[in-house]
Design a protein around this motif. Structure first.
Motif, PDB file in Angstrom:
ATOM      1  N   VAL A  25      -6.368  -4.914  -7.727  1.00 46.93           N
ATOM      2  CA  VAL A  25      -5.089  -5.620  -7.744  1.00 46.93           C
ATOM      3  C   VAL A  25      -4.653  -5.798  -6.293  1.00 46.93           C
ATOM      4  O   VAL A  25      -4.587  -4.828  -5.535  1.00 46.93           O
ATOM      5  CB  VAL A  25      -4.026  -4.845  -8.537  1.00 46.93           C
ATOM      6  CG1 VAL A  25      -2.680  -5.565  -8.480  1.00 46.93           C
ATOM      7  CG2 VAL A  25      -4.464  -4.670  -9.985  1.00 46.93           C
ATOM      8  N   VAL A  26      -4.365  -7.039  -5.920  1.00 44.93           N
ATOM      9  CA  VAL A  26      -4.015  -7.373  -4.547  1.00 44.93           C
ATOM     10  C   VAL A  26      -2.626  -7.994  -4.531  1.00 44.93           C
ATOM     11  O   VAL A  26      -2.282  -8.802  -5.406  1.00 44.93           O
ATOM     12  CB  VAL A  26      -5.042  -8.341  -3.930  1.00 44.93           C
ATOM     13  CG1 VAL A  26      -4.685  -8.675  -2.487  1.00 44.93           C
ATOM     14  CG2 VAL A  26      -6.438  -7.735  -4.003  1.00 44.93           C
ATOM     15  N   GLY A  27      -1.823  -7.621  -3.542  1.00 42.69           N
ATOM     16  CA  GLY A  27      -0.476  -8.135  -3.411  1.00 42.69           C
ATOM     17  C   GLY A  27      -0.423  -9.412  -2.599  1.00 42.69           C
ATOM     18  O   GLY A  27      -1.433  -9.915  -2.104  1.00 42.69           O
ATOM     19  N   PRO A  28       0.762  -9.983  -2.415  1.00 42.13           N
ATOM     20  CA  PRO A  28       0.894 -11.243  -1.680  1.00 42.13           C
ATOM     21  C   PRO A  28       0.542 -11.128  -0.200  1.00 42.13           C
ATOM     22  O   PRO A  28       0.274 -12.140   0.443  1.00 42.13           O
ATOM     23  CB  PRO A  28       2.368 -11.608  -1.870  1.00 42.13           C
ATOM     24  CG  PRO A  28       3.055 -10.313  -2.168  1.00 42.13           C
ATOM     25  CD  PRO A  28       2.061  -9.479  -2.898  1.00 42.13           C
ATOM     26  N   THR A  29       0.539  -9.922   0.362  1.00 37.81           N
ATOM     27  CA  THR A  29       0.181  -9.725   1.762  1.00 37.81           C
ATOM     28  C   THR A  29      -1.261  -9.280   1.937  1.00 37.81           C
ATOM     29  O   THR A  29      -1.632  -8.827   3.013  1.00 37.81           O
ATOM     30  CB  THR A  29       1.112  -8.680   2.396  1.00 37.81           C
ATOM     31  OG1 THR A  29       0.959  -7.430   1.706  1.00 37.81           O
ATOM     32  CG2 THR A  29       2.562  -9.110   2.327  1.00 37.81           C
ATOM     33  N   LYS A  30      -2.060  -9.405   0.879  1.00 41.03           N
ATOM     34  CA  LYS A  30      -3.474  -9.002   0.874  1.00 41.03           C
ATOM     35  C   LYS A  30      -3.641  -7.488   0.949  1.00 41.03           C
ATOM     36  O   LYS A  30      -4.714  -6.992   1.313  1.00 41.03           O
ATOM     37  CB  LYS A  30      -4.251  -9.672   2.003  1.00 41.03           C
ATOM     38  CG  LYS A  30      -4.306 -11.193   1.903  1.00 41.03           C
ATOM     39  CD  LYS A  30      -5.167 -11.781   2.998  1.00 41.03           C
ATOM     40  CE  LYS A  30      -5.282 -13.291   2.835  1.00 41.03           C
ATOM     41  NZ  LYS A  30      -3.977 -13.951   2.989  1.00 41.03           N
ATOM     42  N   ARG A  31      -2.629  -6.760   0.620  1.00 41.16           N
ATOM     43  CA  ARG A  31      -2.736  -5.313   0.526  1.00 41.16           C
ATOM     44  C   ARG A  31      -3.317  -4.939  -0.841  1.00 41.16           C
ATOM     45  O   ARG A  31      -2.920  -5.513  -1.866  1.00 41.16           O
ATOM     46  CB  ARG A  31      -1.371  -4.660   0.704  1.00 41.16           C
ATOM     47  CG  ARG A  31      -1.409  -3.134   0.730  1.00 41.16           C
ATOM     48  CD  ARG A  31      -0.027  -2.550   0.896  1.00 41.16           C
ATOM     49  NE  ARG A  31      -0.072  -1.107   1.007  1.00 41.16           N
ATOM     50  CZ  ARG A  31      -0.216  -0.436   2.133  1.00 41.16           C
ATOM     51  NH1 ARG A  31      -0.308  -1.108   3.265  1.00 41.16           N
ATOM     52  NH2 ARG A  31      -0.260   0.869   2.152  1.00 41.16           N
ATOM     53  N   ILE A  32      -4.244  -4.007  -0.853  1.00 36.61           N
ATOM     54  CA  ILE A  32      -4.884  -3.590  -2.095  1.00 36.61           C
ATOM     55  C   ILE A  32      -4.009  -2.537  -2.765  1.00 36.61           C
ATOM     56  O   ILE A  32      -3.784  -1.462  -2.218  1.00 36.61           O
ATOM     57  CB  ILE A  32      -6.291  -3.040  -1.820  1.00 36.61           C
ATOM     58  CG1 ILE A  32      -7.166  -4.121  -1.200  1.00 36.61           C
ATOM     59  CG2 ILE A  32      -6.938  -2.536  -3.110  1.00 36.61           C
ATOM     60  CD1 ILE A  32      -8.555  -3.644  -0.809  1.00 36.61           C
ATOM     61  N   PHE A  33      -3.515  -2.848  -3.955  1.00 31.98           N
ATOM     62  CA  PHE A  33      -2.667  -1.937  -4.709  1.00 31.98           C
ATOM     63  C   PHE A  33      -3.476  -0.985  -5.590  1.00 31.98           C
ATOM     64  O   PHE A  33      -3.033   0.121  -5.876  1.00 31.98           O
ATOM     65  CB  PHE A  33      -1.695  -2.712  -5.600  1.00 31.98           C
ATOM     66  CG  PHE A  33      -0.673  -3.497  -4.825  1.00 31.98           C
ATOM     67  CD1 PHE A  33      -0.283  -3.110  -3.557  1.00 31.98           C
ATOM     68  CD2 PHE A  33      -0.102  -4.639  -5.372  1.00 31.98           C
ATOM     69  CE1 PHE A  33       0.656  -3.828  -2.846  1.00 31.98           C
ATOM     70  CE2 PHE A  33       0.842  -5.366  -4.673  1.00 31.98           C
ATOM     71  CZ  PHE A  33       1.214  -4.957  -3.407  1.00 31.98           C
ATOM     72  N   TYR A  34      -4.640  -1.441  -6.008  1.00 27.86           N
ATOM     73  CA  TYR A  34      -5.403  -0.640  -6.967  1.00 27.86           C
ATOM     74  C   TYR A  34      -6.867  -1.049  -6.888  1.00 27.86           C
ATOM     75  O   TYR A  34      -7.193  -2.229  -6.703  1.00 27.86           O
ATOM     76  CB  TYR A  34      -4.885  -0.854  -8.390  1.00 27.86           C
ATOM     77  CG  TYR A  34      -5.739  -0.226  -9.464  1.00 27.86           C
ATOM     78  CD1 TYR A  34      -5.678   1.136  -9.731  1.00 27.86           C
ATOM     79  CD2 TYR A  34      -6.624  -1.007 -10.203  1.00 27.86           C
ATOM     80  CE1 TYR A  34      -6.476   1.709 -10.713  1.00 27.86           C
ATOM     81  CE2 TYR A  34      -7.421  -0.445 -11.189  1.00 27.86           C
ATOM     82  CZ  TYR A  34      -7.342   0.917 -11.432  1.00 27.86           C
ATOM     83  OH  TYR A  34      -8.130   1.481 -12.396  1.00 27.86           O
ATOM     84  N   SER A  35      -7.736  -0.072  -6.994  1.00 28.87           N
ATOM     85  CA  SER A  35      -9.176  -0.320  -7.107  1.00 28.87           C
ATOM     86  C   SER A  35      -9.733   0.633  -8.149  1.00 28.87           C
ATOM     87  O   SER A  35      -9.507   1.844  -8.081  1.00 28.87           O
ATOM     88  CB  SER A  35      -9.880  -0.119  -5.760  1.00 28.87           C
ATOM     89  OG  SER A  35     -11.284  -0.280  -5.894  1.00 28.87           O
ATOM     90  N   SER A  36     -10.447   0.093  -9.095  1.00 27.12           N
ATOM     91  CA  SER A  36     -10.998   0.912 -10.174  1.00 27.12           C
ATOM     92  C   SER A  36     -12.221   1.671  -9.680  1.00 27.12           C
ATOM     93  O   SER A  36     -12.743   1.436  -8.586  1.00 27.12           O
ATOM     94  CB  SER A  36     -11.388   0.017 -11.356  1.00 27.12           C
ATOM     95  OG  SER A  36     -12.479  -0.816 -10.995  1.00 27.12           O
ATOM     96  N   ASP A  37     -12.689   2.604 -10.490  1.00 25.00           N
ATOM     97  CA  ASP A  37     -13.989   3.195 -10.259  1.00 25.00           C
ATOM     98  C   ASP A  37     -15.057   2.140 -10.552  1.00 25.00           C
ATOM     99  O   ASP A  37     -14.799   1.141 -11.224  1.00 25.00           O
ATOM    100  CB  ASP A  37     -14.187   4.420 -11.148  1.00 25.00           C
ATOM    101  CG  ASP A  37     -13.226   5.549 -10.790  1.00 25.00           C
ATOM    102  OD1 ASP A  37     -12.854   5.654  -9.604  1.00 25.00           O
ATOM    103  OD2 ASP A  37     -12.843   6.309 -11.706  1.00 25.00           O
ATOM    104  N   TYR A  38     -16.243   2.380 -10.061  1.00 26.11           N
ATOM    105  CA  TYR A  38     -17.288   1.367 -10.243  1.00 26.11           C
ATOM    106  C   TYR A  38     -17.712   1.286 -11.705  1.00 26.11           C
ATOM    107  O   TYR A  38     -17.647   2.249 -12.452  1.00 26.11           O
ATOM    108  CB  TYR A  38     -18.500   1.690  -9.361  1.00 26.11           C
ATOM    109  CG  TYR A  38     -19.328   2.871  -9.806  1.00 26.11           C
ATOM    110  CD1 TYR A  38     -20.337   2.727 -10.758  1.00 26.11           C
ATOM    111  CD2 TYR A  38     -19.113   4.137  -9.276  1.00 26.11           C
ATOM    112  CE1 TYR A  38     -21.101   3.804 -11.166  1.00 26.11           C
ATOM    113  CE2 TYR A  38     -19.879   5.223  -9.675  1.00 26.11           C
ATOM    114  CZ  TYR A  38     -20.867   5.044 -10.614  1.00 26.11           C
ATOM    115  OH  TYR A  38     -21.615   6.116 -11.015  1.00 26.11           O
TER     116      TYR A  38
END
Length: 464
Positions: free
Chosen positions: A240-253
């Motif tokens: 999940v990426v925000g409007p400023t290209k900051r990553i809010f969430y990354s799942s496990d592979y």
């Protein structure tokens, strides 16, 4: 004693052979004792104790051991250069090109984090300085170089470089991933919702997309499960990426053969959203008659490969009308920040740009999480994560609508409570006509998209 030991060995009963073996053993013990004594005495005379712990012993072509001062290597000279703290200097720019982080972030932020978190274990047992261990991990992530190339620049043995890299990514990701990569809440989420609302997408909380990283040494037993639609083995992550290209969430592979729908069904964050994590996010949506409707339920912008859930809004597959076509194109433009983020991350950390030359999937997963941490660090360092918008929305037509829009955003509150006391300043007809879109009701997906199309085209009437 040596004579008796050799005599008992089978095959050395012959007198001449036994005497020759004794002489060889005695010469070897004598030479080894003299060399160790001389090297220890010379080291104690030439360098202090602190520097003695920061040297390496490398094998030369002649077969003899050579003591190397690690601070006099290319890397050591770079990080002790007198102008390294000046961002405009050539050495500081070279440092950032090679390791992808500014020296100020590395020296004042990253090194203390590793010391405090004991990423490399207790400091009393360290032979290699912690700065060089971090540089090894950053260099591999930044360029994808193998350990043999790093040995030439740092004079640290190849097997040690591989060990330090795995130790860093595993421990650093475990210690700090949740601290730097997290889904926003409260006032931070309110600012993000406000940003997307001014783009024409009220109640939006970010962009969701999937990225694949290619495996160069995929285990044989996992090749079939990891092979994606492009024909090569890979691992996939949902972010999940925000409007400023900051990553809010990354799942496990998860394995590359799984599509976006399968990843959605097994993703932890989306399961929590399905159970109502964003059900209290609210926004005002205007219909064709300029009547505001108070809607409830946050959502993400996605592409057409995801499930038709109300918290996953994708472009219309067959936009027949002009307003539907314009809305779908604008959604694609706003959603592209996720793909731009993935491209930035892969080019910044080229470990993921080419096929990854590691066998263990846990190491690759930890390296990906470390890259997400460093990406968010750089976003904060550059100041790109600050959401500063004008107080007047140019899409609104008059001052009344402007004041009304400001009221509706402010009344979201820090915790997005939907109590009646929080809705006191929102127009009465909005409360009466308002419809709640609950995140766990799949049949509201198309209805919400229809409301968003009407709202977007009404607020941007000049697009017609």
């Amino acid at each position: 004693d040596i004579s008796n030991m050799i005599y008992t060995c089978k095959g050395l009963r012959n007198l001449d052979v036994r005497e020759l073996a004794i002489q060889i053993v005695v010469d070897f013990i004598t030479r080894d004792t003299e060399s160790s004594t001389s090297s220890a005495s010379s080291a104690s005379l030439q360098s202090p104790l602190k520097r003695q712990r920061r040297t390496h012993t490398n094998d030369t072509e002649s077969g003899e051991n050579e003591v190397v001062d690690i601070w006099k290597t290319e890397w050591g000279k770079m990080i002790t250069h007198r102008r390294i703290n000046d961002p405009s200097s050539s050495v500081a720019k070279k440092f950032r090109r090679r390791f992808r982080l500014p020296f100020s972030v590395f020296d004042r932020f990253l090194v203390p984090l590793c010391r405090d978190g004991k990423i490399f274990g207790p400091s009393t047992v360290m032979k290699t300085p912690i700065e060089f261990k971090i540089l090894i991990a950053l260099r591999i992530l930044a360029t994808g170089n193998c350990a043999s190339d790093i040995e030439e620049s740092s004079s640290i043995p190849e097997n040690s470089c591989n060990f330090y890299f795995k130790q860093f990514v595993m421990n650093f990701a475990e210690a700090y991933f949740d601290e730097f990569v997290y889904f926003p809440s409260g006032g931070e989420l309110c600012a993000i919702v406000r940003t997307y609302a001014r783009m024409g997408f009220p109640m939006c909380c970010g962009s969701l997309d999937c990225i694949h990283v290619r495996l160069g040494k995929c285990p044989v037993e996992l090749t079939e499960m990891c092979t994606d639609k492009k024909g090569y083995p890979s691992l996939a992550y949902q972010c999940v990426v925000g409007p400023t290209k900051r990553i809010f969430y990354s799942s496990d592979y998860f394995f590359g053969s799984n599509n976006d729908k399968t990843g959605t069904a097994n993703d932890d964050l989306l399961q929590r959203i399905h159970r109502g994590l964003l059900k209290d996010v609210r926004g005002v949506v205007y219909d064709a008659n300029n009547v505001p409707r108070l809607c409830k339920g946050g959502y993400f912008l996605v592409d057409g490969g995801y499930n038709k859930y109300p918290y996953l809004i994708d472009p219309l597959q067959t936009p027949f009308r002009h307003d539907e076509r314009v809305w779908s194109e604008c959604l694609e433009n706003v959603r592209k920040n996720a793909e731009c983020t993935f491209w930035m991350l892969k080019n910044r950390f080229r470990y993921f740009l080419n096929p990854i030359q590691h066998h263990k999937l846990d190491t690759i997963d930890a390296a990906w999480k470390c890259s997400c941490i460093f990406h968010n660090m750089l976003i904060s360092y550059s100041g790109d994560d600050i959401l500063e918008w004008e107080s007047i929305n140019p899409a609104l037509e008059n001052e009344e609508n402007d004041e009304e829009a400001d009221t509706e955003v402010e009344d979201l509150g820090e915790d997005y409570s939907v109590s009646a006391s929080r809705c006191g300043d929102i127009p009465t007809h909005a409360m009466q006509r308002g419809r709640d879109f609950v995140a766990c009701c799949p049949h509201d997906h198309e209805a919400l998209k229809s409301y968003l199309v009407t709202h977007f085209f009404h607020q941007n009437a000049n697009l017609g």
